[in-house]
Design an enzyme around this catalytic site. Sequence first.
Site, PDB file in Angstrom:
ATOM      1  N   HIS A  24      15.518  42.878  38.052  1.00  0.00           N
ATOM      2  CA  HIS A  24      15.439  43.458  36.893  1.00  0.00           C
ATOM      3  C   HIS A  24      16.058  43.901  35.901  1.00  0.00           C
ATOM      4  O   HIS A  24      17.719  44.016  36.450  1.00  0.00           O
ATOM      5  CB  HIS A  24      14.286  44.201  37.259  1.00  0.00           C
ATOM      6  CG  HIS A  24      13.108  45.378  37.547  1.00  0.00           C
ATOM      7  ND1 HIS A  24      14.447  46.163  36.652  1.00  0.00           N
ATOM      8  CD2 HIS A  24      13.155  46.283  38.568  1.00  0.00           C
ATOM      9  CE1 HIS A  24      14.209  47.700  37.611  1.00  0.00           C
ATOM     10  NE2 HIS A  24      13.115  47.777  38.924  1.00  0.00           N
ATOM     11  N   HIS A  27      18.210  47.174  37.494  1.00  0.00           N
ATOM     12  CA  HIS A  27      19.329  46.686  38.020  1.00  0.00           C
ATOM     13  C   HIS A  27      20.334  46.519  37.370  1.00  0.00           C
ATOM     14  O   HIS A  27      21.339  46.890  37.828  1.00  0.00           O
ATOM     15  CB  HIS A  27      18.924  45.420  39.059  1.00  0.00           C
ATOM     16  CG  HIS A  27      17.029  45.952  39.614  1.00  0.00           C
ATOM     17  ND1 HIS A  27      16.330  45.588  40.484  1.00  0.00           N
ATOM     18  CD2 HIS A  27      16.940  47.447  40.748  1.00  0.00           C
ATOM     19  CE1 HIS A  27      15.387  46.279  40.905  1.00  0.00           C
ATOM     20  NE2 HIS A  27      15.378  47.240  41.329  1.00  0.00           N
ATOM     21  N   CYS A 133       7.292  58.586  50.242  1.00  0.00           N
ATOM     22  CA  CYS A 133       7.264  57.465  49.905  1.00  0.00           C
ATOM     23  C   CYS A 133       8.151  56.915  50.529  1.00  0.00           C
ATOM     24  O   CYS A 133       9.173  56.655  49.904  1.00  0.00           O
ATOM     25  CB  CYS A 133       7.745  57.811  48.137  1.00  0.00           C
ATOM     26  SG  CYS A 133       8.180  56.959  47.613  1.00  0.00           S
ATOM     27  N   CYS A 136      10.316  55.437  47.658  1.00  0.00           N
ATOM     28  CA  CYS A 136      11.433  55.796  47.407  1.00  0.00           C
ATOM     29  C   CYS A 136      12.475  55.800  48.955  1.00  0.00           C
ATOM     30  O   CYS A 136      13.141  56.037  48.732  1.00  0.00           O
ATOM     31  CB  CYS A 136      11.842  56.976  47.333  1.00  0.00           C
ATOM     32  SG  CYS A 136      10.620  57.843  45.778  1.00  0.00           S
ATOM     33  N   CYS A 156       3.890  59.597  44.333  1.00  0.00           N
ATOM     34  CA  CYS A 156       5.264  60.171  44.414  1.00  0.00           C
ATOM     35  C   CYS A 156       5.649  59.874  42.862  1.00  0.00           C
ATOM     36  O   CYS A 156       5.434  59.214  41.680  1.00  0.00           O
ATOM     37  CB  CYS A 156       6.035  59.064  44.790  1.00  0.00           C
ATOM     38  SG  CYS A 156       7.438  58.559  44.077  1.00  0.00           S
ATOM     39  N   HIS A 159       7.528  56.492  41.558  1.00  0.00           N
ATOM     40  CA  HIS A 159       7.032  55.278  41.595  1.00  0.00           C
ATOM     41  C   HIS A 159       4.961  55.695  41.512  1.00  0.00           C
ATOM     42  O   HIS A 159       4.271  54.351  41.595  1.00  0.00           O
ATOM     43  CB  HIS A 159       6.341  54.918  43.117  1.00  0.00           C
ATOM     44  CG  HIS A 159       8.255  54.443  43.278  1.00  0.00           C
ATOM     45  ND1 HIS A 159       8.492  55.533  44.306  1.00  0.00           N
ATOM     46  CD2 HIS A 159       8.746  53.132  43.353  1.00  0.00           C
ATOM     47  CE1 HIS A 159      10.043  54.524  44.242  1.00  0.00           C
ATOM     48  NE2 HIS A 159       9.688  53.070  44.131  1.00  0.00           N
ATOM     49  N   LYS A 307       9.427  54.713  34.202  1.00  0.00           N
ATOM     50  CA  LYS A 307      10.241  53.710  34.542  1.00  0.00           C
ATOM     51  C   LYS A 307      10.292  52.275  34.124  1.00  0.00           C
ATOM     52  O   LYS A 307       9.379  51.906  34.815  1.00  0.00           O
ATOM     53  CB  LYS A 307      11.038  54.230  35.922  1.00  0.00           C
ATOM     54  CG  LYS A 307      12.297  54.195  36.666  1.00  0.00           C
ATOM     55  CD  LYS A 307      12.288  54.417  37.791  1.00  0.00           C
ATOM     56  CE  LYS A 307      13.271  53.434  38.679  1.00  0.00           C
ATOM     57  NZ  LYS A 307      12.516  53.471  39.829  1.00  0.00           N
ATOM     58  N   LYS A 310       9.104  46.569  38.804  1.00  0.00           N
ATOM     59  CA  LYS A 310       9.061  45.560  39.318  1.00  0.00           C
ATOM     60  C   LYS A 310       7.125  45.029  38.127  1.00  0.00           C
ATOM     61  O   LYS A 310       6.855  44.162  38.033  1.00  0.00           O
ATOM     62  CB  LYS A 310       8.975  44.663  40.661  1.00  0.00           C
ATOM     63  CG  LYS A 310       8.414  45.160  41.352  1.00  0.00           C
ATOM     64  CD  LYS A 310       7.691  44.876  42.539  1.00  0.00           C
ATOM     65  CE  LYS A 310       7.329  45.177  43.712  1.00  0.00           C
ATOM     66  NZ  LYS A 310       6.439  44.851  44.697  1.00  0.00           N
TER      67      LYS A 310
END
Length: 533
Positions: A24, A27, A133, A136, A156, A159, A307, A310
Site C-alpha cells: 500500500h 510501503h 500482537c 506486529c 495493540c 494495530h 496510520k 490495509k
Amino acid sequence: MPATEEQRTYYVTTPIYYVNDRPHLGHAYTTVAGDVLTRWHRQRGEKVHYLTGTDEHGQKILRTAEAHGVTPQEWCDRLVAEAWRPLWEHLRIANDDFIRTTEPRHTARAAEFVQGLYDRGEIYRGAYEGPYCVGCEEYKLPAELLPGATEEERLCPVHRRPVEWLAEENYFFRLSAYALRLLEHYAAHPEFIQPASARNEVLRFVEQGLQDLSISRSTFDWGVPLPWDDKHVLYVWVDALQNYLTAAGHGADPERFAELWPASVHLVGKDILRFHAVIWPAMLLAAGLPLPKRVVANGWLMVGGEKMSKSNLTGISPTDLTAHFGVDAYRYYFLRAIPYGTDGSFSWEDFTARYTSELANDFGNLASRLAAMVGRYFDGSLPAAVEPGPAEAAVAAALTGAVAEADRRIGEELDFAGGLGAVFDFVRVVNGYLSDQAPWQVAKDPSDAARGRLATILYTAAEGLRALAVLLNPVMPDTAAKLWESLGAAPLLGPLAGQTIATAADWGRLPAGATITKGEILFPRLEALEEKH
Ligand code: MSP
C-alpha cells in the site's frame, strides 16, 4: 581484508515487507525514498547497492495462507509475483537485489548465524508469557496497550486490535546484557539513529534496561528451524533482520560481504525502530560484526488521524494515484510534501495543487517555453551566449547554491523535502530571470546587440534546464530523460545517467548548437477529479 572507505559501496536497505497482503501507499513511501537516495548517490558517481525484499515467515503469513486455503509458500510466491515485484517495477524502483526470507541463500545463513550465537553462549532456554500482537509479530509490554471493548481486552497501539496471551518455553537471546554497550555506541555515534526524535525515544527505552528476547517459537512450524532443536523455528523478527546480512553474502561470499557490510543506511518506519536500533545492533555485537552506519526512521502516512493500513486506506492504492498523476509525479509528491521523519497525510487536493503549481506550471512550462522560443527565434539550434552579465551570473550562482544544498540535504541528511525545495527554488530563479529579461520583447528588436542579448537569455535558461534534468533525475527519471532528449543533450554530453551531481553545477556545459525540440509535455493537464473521491 576490510574494504577501504573509498572502495566501499553505499548500501541502502528498506524493511522487508510482510506479504500477507498487497503493498500500500505506506510501503511504497519508504521504497521510493530509498530509491531516490540510491539514485542520488549513483548520480554522484558512487558505487551503490539497493536492497529490498519480503518477509515471508511467521504466524501472520501462515494464518493468511490458511485462510485462503493454500500453503504459505504458495501464498508468498503468488503475492511476490503478482503484487510486490510488479509494483516496484511500475514505480521505477532500481533495486539491485530482492531478498525473500524463504530463499535458501537466506534460510541457510540465518540458521548458521543463530547457531553461532548459541555456540557463544548468547542463547539459553527459558519461559515467557505475555501479550502478543500477531500484526506486529511482537510481544508487547502491558503498559503500552490500549483498553479494549471489555474489562480484560487490551489492544495493540499500532494495530488497534486485541492482543493474544502467549505462554511458551522458548530460546532467549541475552539482550539485557547489551544495554550498556548500546548506550555507549549511541553516544559515540550520534548519527546512528535519525531523526533526533527517534534517537531520543530509543535512548529513553534502553536507559530503562532491556529484557532478554524470546527468539524461537514451537507452536507452529512456518519458519527457519533452529539447527540445534528442530522443534522450534526462529522468531520471525530475528529471521527477518538477518536479511541485511544474508543478502550481502555473509557466510557465503566474503568479498561481496566486505564490500557491502556494514550497511550505510537502514530505512525503517518508526514502528519498527526498536528492532533496528536496539535488537539488531545487539545481535550484531553478540556476533562480533560491525554495526550499520545509520538507522533512519520515517513517519507514517496517516488517514483520519491513524496510520494508513490495509483496513483504512480508503481504497486508494499506489496505482490509483499513478494512473491519475503519473509515476514521476507520485515519486515526487510524497517526498516533497512530507518532511522525512514526520507523519503526513495524503489528499487528492494537496497532490493536485502541487502537481499543477510546481510540476506543470513552474517546471514543465519552463521547459516548453524555452523549446518554443529557441524554435521560433533560432530554428531550434541553441545559440551561444554573447557577453553574459550580472543577471546571468546570478542564475549561475543560484545553481551552485542549489546543487550544494540539495546534495547535502538529500544525499547526506535524507531531507528530501528540503532538498527538493532547494531545486524548485532554482526553477523559480530561472522563471524569474526569464520574466525579468523578457526575451519575447528583446526579439522584437532586430539589431545585432538585441539578437546577442536574446541568444544569451535563451542559452542561460537552457543551461538551467540542463542542470535541472540532472538534479531531478533521481526523483523523476522518466521526466528527466524526456527533458534531456528535448535539450538535445545526449549527443553532446552523453547519457543522462553518466552525469554527476557535481558537474550539474558546472555552468556552460551544454554546448551551443544543441538541437532543442519541443518534445512531449512533461506534466499534462490533469483530468477532472470528481469521480476519484
Ligand atoms: N516485516 C517487517 C519488517 C522487517 S525488516 C527486517 C514489517 N513489515 S510491514 O510490511 O508490516 O511494514 C514494513 C514497513 O512499512 C514498516 O517500516 C512500516 O513502518 C511501514 N509502513 C506500514 N504502514 C505505513 C504507513 N501508513 N506509513 C508509512 N510507513 C508505514 O514490519
